[in-house]
Enzyme design. Structure first.
Site, mmCIF file in Angstrom:
data_model
loop_
_atom_site.group_PDB
_atom_site.id
_atom_site.type_symbol
_atom_site.label_atom_id
_atom_site.label_comp_id
_atom_site.label_asym_id
_atom_site.label_seq_id
_atom_site.Cartn_x
_atom_site.Cartn_y
_atom_site.Cartn_z
ATOM 1 N N GLU A 54 45.508 55.148 148.913
ATOM 2 C CA GLU A 54 44.768 53.888 148.716
ATOM 3 C C GLU A 54 45.467 52.964 147.724
ATOM 4 O OE1 GLU A 54 40.512 54.450 148.157
ATOM 5 O OE2 GLU A 54 40.374 52.564 147.047
ATOM 6 N N LYS B 276 32.670 58.076 143.690
ATOM 7 C CA LYS B 276 33.835 58.043 144.591
ATOM 8 C C LYS B 276 35.005 57.380 143.866
ATOM 9 C CE LYS B 276 36.582 56.461 148.058
ATOM 10 N NZ LYS B 276 37.710 55.509 147.961
ATOM 11 N N ASP C 138 42.922 72.533 145.023
ATOM 12 C CA ASP C 138 41.954 72.459 146.119
ATOM 13 C C ASP C 138 40.980 71.305 145.845
ATOM 14 O OD1 ASP C 138 39.835 72.825 147.868
ATOM 15 O OD2 ASP C 138 39.710 74.989 147.572
ATOM 16 N N HIS D 49 43.143 43.750 145.410
ATOM 17 C CA HIS D 49 43.695 44.392 146.607
ATOM 18 C C HIS D 49 44.620 43.454 147.367
ATOM 19 C CE1 HIS D 49 41.675 48.269 146.992
ATOM 20 N NE2 HIS D 49 40.603 47.716 146.494
HETATM 21 C C1 MEV Z 1 36.934 52.172 146.169
HETATM 22 O O1 MEV Z 1 37.807 53.164 146.639
HETATM 23 C C2 MEV Z 1 36.221 52.650 144.921
HETATM 24 C C3 MEV Z 1 35.134 51.697 144.391
HETATM 25 O O2 MEV Z 1 34.203 51.414 145.431
HETATM 26 C C4 MEV Z 1 34.456 52.418 143.245
HETATM 27 C C5 MEV Z 1 33.218 51.720 142.720
HETATM 28 O O3 MEV Z 1 32.579 50.956 143.472
HETATM 29 O O4 MEV Z 1 32.888 51.967 141.550
HETATM 30 C C6 MEV Z 1 35.712 50.389 143.955
#
Ligand code: MEV
Length: 433
Positions: free
Chosen positions: A81, A271, A287, A385
């Site tokens: 990413e 995430k 892992d 991005h």
């Molecule tokens: C994207 O890979 C991760 C985010 O969505 C994390 C977040 O929203 O805190 C930007």
């Protein structure tokens, strides 16, 4: 290890970056050579899993600027990413101004579970196991002589009663095992399998499952950082707004409060943490499914899924962040030893123990979380991005070499990142050359 701050790293060629990293880490180019090829040969891959027909690669980037417990560290991250490596590096730079990341960890204790079925009296059986605890622990301790030699082994035994389930009641025996520098799944699974007949003899029941728990809540790593208020200030340009340090700080805290209160947001927030965590876990051959499972189960330990991190302010008004989570990673055994790129990763970070690695990983997770919250609380994540995305579109449109940057920069300036525009620009700029 020299400094983890390497100015202008982004603008260097791949070979130059490798040389600068080797130089800073006081390693030779051959120590880092596995990253030039991906490291793993098809022949070794064939010994790792079944039905191998080839290899699968990921980009390997270096997160800069990290200081963990006063030590500079260059962190390898394997991730597909865009913006993850840049985000971690940038936030590590802000944290560096506040002394970097302070970390700690528990002992490397893993939990093995044994499910004991067919018991007439659960409570009596539970007490019988406790009566033989010393004996069981002594037996479990002998199972892995190598671990024992390095100071690991069986540490404790706990028995839980599950009163009610779709199949009625049963017991769960937890074997707490110190796995030192291993991830520990093999040691713990073996110990549970070997101990099962003794547990059956003691209880008169039947030991059904014998397996490690990925909710490794006895093996916790923690990181915290202080971001000086002035580091949070964002000065805009003709395309972006300006934000004061206070606005950014309070925006980050409000963003964290959202995740703390709402599982829908917490999943995305966590995430973002895992973007950083997994990238280092993968780079070191560990892992990542185990780490993911442990992280999310831990985030739900109160019965309600919530944020793994916390953000607030100190008395001086600086932003303070912390992250605490299970971190079952090893530096011996499995892919960590077999995969040449994983070995290079361990070497680059100069870690001597699995706990040290776990702490660096959690520091990266915290930095990654900060990168996401800072962007979300200000200009949104899309702008960051843009330039990488524009470069990918330029490449897809046929741009090569210097043309990639030129086409991408023009599209960003025009705020129009589309393949048709990229194709036009490629044609136009090629004819001008
Ligand atoms: C994207 O890979 C991760 C985010 O969505 C994390 C977040 O929203 O805190 C930007």
């Amino acid at each position: 290890m020299g400094t983890s701050r390497i100015a202008g790293f982004y603008n260097l060629s791949l070979e130059e970056r490798l040389a600068r990293v080797a130089d800073s880490a006081v390693l030779t180019a051959s120590d880092l050579a596995p990253w030039s090829t991906g490291g793993l040969s098809p022949e070794s891959a064939d010994h790792m899993i079944e039905n191998v027909i080839g290899l699968h690669s990921l980009p390997l980037g270096i997160a800069l600027n990290f200081v963990v417990n006063g030590r500079d560290v260059l962190v390898p991250m394997a991730v597909e990413e865009p913006s993850v490596v840049a985000g971690a590096s940038f936030m590590a730079k802000l944290a560096r101004a506040g002394g970097g990341f302070q970390t700690s960890s528990s002992e490397p204790l893993m939990i093995g579970q044994m499910q004991v079925l067919h018991l007439d009296n659960l409570h009596a059986a539970r007490l019988k196991i406790y009566e033989k605890k010393a004996e069981l622990l002594a037996a479990a301790d002998e199972i892995d002589p190598i671990l024992k030699k390095f100071g690991g082994g069986a540490r404790d035994l706990e028995v839980r009663v599950i009163e009610d389930s779709p199949i009625g009641g049963f017991l769960v025996v937890h074997l707490i095992y110190d796995v030192r520098d291993a991830m520990g799944a093999n040691a713990v699974n073996t110990a549970c399998e070997r101990l099962a007949p003794q547990v059956e003899a003691i209880t008169g029941g039947k030991v059904h499952l014998r397996i490690l728990s990925n909710l490794a809540d006895r093996r916790i790593a923690r990181a915290r950082c202080v971001i000086p208020l002035k580091e949070l200030e964002m000065l805009g340009d003709e395309n972006t707004l300006s934000y004061s340090g206070e606005t950014v700080r309070d925006g980050i805290i409000a963003a964290w409060a959202f995740a703390a209160a709402d599982p829908y947001r917490a999943a995305t927030h966590n995430k973002g943490i895992m973007n950083g965590v997994d990238a280092v876990v993968i780079a070191t051959g560990n892992d990542w499914r185990a780490i993911e499972a442990g992280a999310h189960a831990y985030a739900a330990r109160s019965g309600r899924y919530t944020s793994l991190s916390t953000w607030g302010r100190d008395v001086a008004g600086n932003l303070v962040g912390s992250l605490e989570m299970p971190m079952a990673v090893g530096i011996v055994g499995g892919a960590t030893k077999v995969h040449p790129a994983a070995r290079a990763a361990i070497k680059l970070m100069g870690v001597q123990t699995a706990s040290e690695l776990a702490e660096i990983i959690v520091a990266v997770g915290l930095a990654q979380n900060l990168a996401a919250l800072r962007a979300l609380a200000t200009e949104g994540i899309q702008r960051g991005h843009m330039s990488l995305h524009a470069r990918q579109v330029a490449i897809a449109a046929g741009a090569t070499g210097e043309l990639i940057e030129k086409v991408a920069a023009q599209m960003v300036a025009e705020k129009m990142i589309r393949i048709d525009r990229a194709e036009e620009l490629v044609k136009q700029l090629t004819s001008e050359q």
